[in-house]
Write a protein that holds these residues in place. Structure first.
Motif, PDB file in Angstrom:
ATOM      1  N   GLU A  43       0.824  -1.197   0.000  1.00  0.00           N
ATOM      2  CA  GLU A  43       0.000   0.000   0.000  1.00  0.00           C
ATOM      3  C   GLU A  43       0.868   1.261   0.000  1.00  0.00           C
ATOM      4  N   GLU A  44       1.846   1.322   0.882  1.00  0.00           N
ATOM      5  CA  GLU A  44       2.630   2.550   1.038  1.00  0.00           C
ATOM      6  C   GLU A  44       3.670   2.728  -0.062  1.00  0.00           C
ATOM      7  N   CYS A  45       4.168   1.649  -0.613  1.00  0.00           N
ATOM      8  CA  CYS A  45       5.253   1.745  -1.599  1.00  0.00           C
ATOM      9  C   CYS A  45       4.799   1.347  -2.991  1.00  0.00           C
ATOM     10  N   GLY A  46       3.490   1.150  -3.159  1.00  0.00           N
ATOM     11  CA  GLY A  46       3.008   0.725  -4.464  1.00  0.00           C
ATOM     12  C   GLY A  46       1.961   1.674  -5.024  1.00  0.00           C
ATOM     13  N   SER A  47       1.861   2.860  -4.447  1.00  0.00           N
ATOM     14  CA  SER A  47       0.816   3.778  -4.900  1.00  0.00           C
ATOM     15  C   SER A  47       1.298   4.694  -6.029  1.00  0.00           C
ATOM     16  N   CYS A  48       2.564   5.048  -6.041  1.00  0.00           N
ATOM     17  CA  CYS A  48       3.077   5.956  -7.084  1.00  0.00           C
ATOM     18  C   CYS A  48       3.741   5.185  -8.229  1.00  0.00           C
ATOM     19  N   HIS A  49       4.243   4.007  -7.927  1.00  0.00           N
ATOM     20  CA  HIS A  49       4.899   3.140  -8.914  1.00  0.00           C
ATOM     21  C   HIS A  49       4.669   1.728  -8.416  1.00  0.00           C
ATOM     22  N   VAL A  79       5.948   8.572   5.911  1.00  0.00           N
ATOM     23  CA  VAL A  79       4.911   7.864   6.667  1.00  0.00           C
ATOM     24  C   VAL A  79       5.261   8.032   8.154  1.00  0.00           C
ATOM     25  N   ASP A  80       4.347   7.651   9.050  1.00  0.00           N
ATOM     26  CA  ASP A  80       4.675   7.806  10.470  1.00  0.00           C
ATOM     27  C   ASP A  80       5.776   6.821  10.877  1.00  0.00           C
ATOM     28  N   ALA A  81       6.376   7.086  12.020  1.00  0.00           N
ATOM     29  CA  ALA A  81       7.572   6.355  12.434  1.00  0.00           C
ATOM     30  C   ALA A  81       7.342   4.842  12.561  1.00  0.00           C
ATOM     31  N   ASP A  82       6.190   4.441  13.113  1.00  0.00           N
ATOM     32  CA  ASP A  82       5.893   3.010  13.264  1.00  0.00           C
ATOM     33  C   ASP A  82       5.802   2.319  11.909  1.00  0.00           C
ATOM     34  N   THR A  83       5.084   2.967  10.990  1.00  0.00           N
ATOM     35  CA  THR A  83       4.925   2.417   9.647  1.00  0.00           C
ATOM     36  C   THR A  83       6.288   2.307   8.969  1.00  0.00           C
ATOM     37  N   ALA A  84       7.090   3.361   9.106  1.00  0.00           N
ATOM     38  CA  ALA A  84       8.418   3.352   8.486  1.00  0.00           C
ATOM     39  C   ALA A  84       9.255   2.201   9.031  1.00  0.00           C
ATOM     40  N   ALA A  85       9.179   1.970  10.322  1.00  0.00           N
ATOM     41  CA  ALA A  85       9.969   0.895  10.928  1.00  0.00           C
ATOM     42  C   ALA A  85       9.529  -0.465  10.396  1.00  0.00           C
ATOM     43  N   ARG A  86       8.208  -0.645  10.239  1.00  0.00           N
ATOM     44  CA  ARG A  86       7.711  -1.929   9.723  1.00  0.00           C
ATOM     45  C   ARG A  86       8.106  -2.142   8.266  1.00  0.00           C
ATOM     46  N   ILE A  87       7.990  -1.100   7.468  1.00  0.00           N
ATOM     47  CA  ILE A  87       8.360  -1.206   6.054  1.00  0.00           C
ATOM     48  C   ILE A  87       9.856  -1.496   5.939  1.00  0.00           C
ATOM     49  N   SER A  88      10.627  -0.744   6.701  1.00  0.00           N
ATOM     50  CA  SER A  88      12.069  -0.873   6.656  1.00  0.00           C
ATOM     51  C   SER A  88      12.494  -2.304   7.005  1.00  0.00           C
ATOM     52  N   SER A  89      11.898  -2.844   8.035  1.00  0.00           N
ATOM     53  CA  SER A  89      12.257  -4.187   8.452  1.00  0.00           C
ATOM     54  C   SER A  89      11.926  -5.214   7.368  1.00  0.00           C
ATOM     55  N   TYR A  90      10.799  -5.033   6.678  1.00  0.00           N
ATOM     56  CA  TYR A  90      10.435  -5.950   5.590  1.00  0.00           C
ATOM     57  C   TYR A  90      11.437  -5.861   4.438  1.00  0.00           C
ATOM     58  N   LEU A  91      11.765  -4.628   4.060  1.00  0.00           N
ATOM     59  CA  LEU A  91      12.679  -4.436   2.920  1.00  0.00           C
ATOM     60  C   LEU A  91      14.072  -4.985   3.236  1.00  0.00           C
ATOM     61  N   VAL A  92      14.533  -4.702   4.438  1.00  0.00           N
ATOM     62  CA  VAL A  92      15.880  -5.120   4.830  1.00  0.00           C
ATOM     63  C   VAL A  92      15.968  -6.655   4.942  1.00  0.00           C
ATOM     64  N   THR A  93      14.934  -7.260   5.495  1.00  0.00           N
ATOM     65  CA  THR A  93      14.922  -8.724   5.636  1.00  0.00           C
ATOM     66  C   THR A  93      14.924  -9.433   4.283  1.00  0.00           C
ATOM     67  N   ASN A  94      14.280  -8.802   3.304  1.00  0.00           N
ATOM     68  CA  ASN A  94      14.143  -9.460   1.987  1.00  0.00           C
ATOM     69  C   ASN A  94      15.052  -8.864   0.915  1.00  0.00           C
ATOM     70  N   ALA A  95      16.048  -8.110   1.352  1.00  0.00           N
ATOM     71  CA  ALA A  95      16.924  -7.414   0.397  1.00  0.00           C
ATOM     72  C   ALA A  95      17.788  -8.389  -0.404  1.00  0.00           C
ATOM     73  N   ALA A  96      18.429  -7.849  -1.435  1.00  0.00           N
ATOM     74  CA  ALA A  96      19.221  -8.675  -2.352  1.00  0.00           C
ATOM     75  C   ALA A  96      20.347  -9.426  -1.649  1.00  0.00           C
ATOM     76  N   ASP A  97      20.919  -8.801  -0.621  1.00  0.00           N
ATOM     77  CA  ASP A  97      22.053  -9.436   0.049  1.00  0.00           C
ATOM     78  C   ASP A  97      21.626 -10.136   1.338  1.00  0.00           C
ATOM     79  N   THR A  98      20.304 -10.217   1.567  1.00  0.00           N
ATOM     80  CA  THR A  98      19.824 -10.966   2.741  1.00  0.00           C
ATOM     81  C   THR A  98      18.869 -12.043   2.249  1.00  0.00           C
TER      82      THR A  98
END
Ligand code: HEC
Ligand code: HEC
Length: 163
Positions: A43-49, A79-98
């Protein structure tokens, strides 16, 4: 038009399509990047692209991007801090080098270990893969920007990037 047959026809198309997707996923090619499944990130990262696959950038890139969403390529994507933390954790966990390594280590080839690019489209490997795309095609009204993956990769949102 024979209306009673429509649902059946649609059902068959859907079935055929998912069979194809399944086949490709099982083939486990280098050009499969697992799509975002987290509804919040979608929702947060798929609205503009499209919600870009986390396995297309290293964790350090996502951290850098998430630290400055208020100036996101000239847009305010904060986005608010809680949302940012949740998004960040998802992206970092599933990143190319993880988490995504199995599929996407190839995409990081040639990238300096300490560089944290914010654009997939600036990865050396991405640039190489697209070197044969002529300039006019990038400027075409249906493309406009390199970030518009779906213009050329119809199944990008499902994670498939072969021609
Ligand atoms: C308000 C709109 C907006 C939102 C929300 C947004 N973005 Fe973006 N994003 C942009 C714009 C504009 C660009 C630059 C696109 C271009 O170059 O054509 C961009 C580009 C990107 C790129 C680089 C694409 C490339 O060129 O390789 C990534 C990666 C990205 N965004 C990730 C995210 C993530 C992760 C989120 C969620 C936290 C997000 N975006 C939310 C507007 C947005
Ligand atoms: C103007 C059309 C166009 C756009 C826009 C585009 N691509 Fe491509 N892409 C291509 C072409 C053409 C190839 C080369 C196909 C081949 O050789 O199999 C390619 C190849 C690729 C490959 C390598 C696939 C393989 O077979 O190994 C990846 C990964 C990829 N693109 C990702 C992306 C991503 C991510 C975006 C958006 C950020 C994007 N592309 C935007 C045209 C495009």
């Amino acid at each position: 038009m024979n209306i009673p047959y429509r649902p059946l026809a649609l059902g068959l198309v859907a079935l055929a399509f998912s069979a194809v997707v399944l086949q490709r996923a099982q083939a486990g090619g280098d050009d499969y990047f697992p799509p975002v499944v987290d509804p919040l990130v979608k929702e947060e990262c798929g609205s503009c692209h499209i919600a870009f696959a986390p396995s297309m950038l290293p964790a350090r890139s996502w951290k850098r991007m998430m630290a400055n969403l208020s100036d996101h390529f000239g847009d305010d994507a904060s986005v608010d801090a809680d949302t940012a933390a949740r998004i960040s954790s998802y992206l970092v966990t599933n990143a190319a080098d993880t988490g995504g390594k199995r599929y996407s280590s190839k995409l990081l080839r040639g990238l300096a270990p300490n560089s944290a690019p914010l654009r997939i489209t600036e990865l050396p490997k991405w640039v190489r893969e697209h070197r044969e795309v002529p300039a006019w095609e990038w400027k075409h009204k249906d493309v406009r920007t390199k970030a518009n993956c779906v213009a050329c990769h119809a199944d990008a949102e499902q994670g498939f990037y072969e021609d």
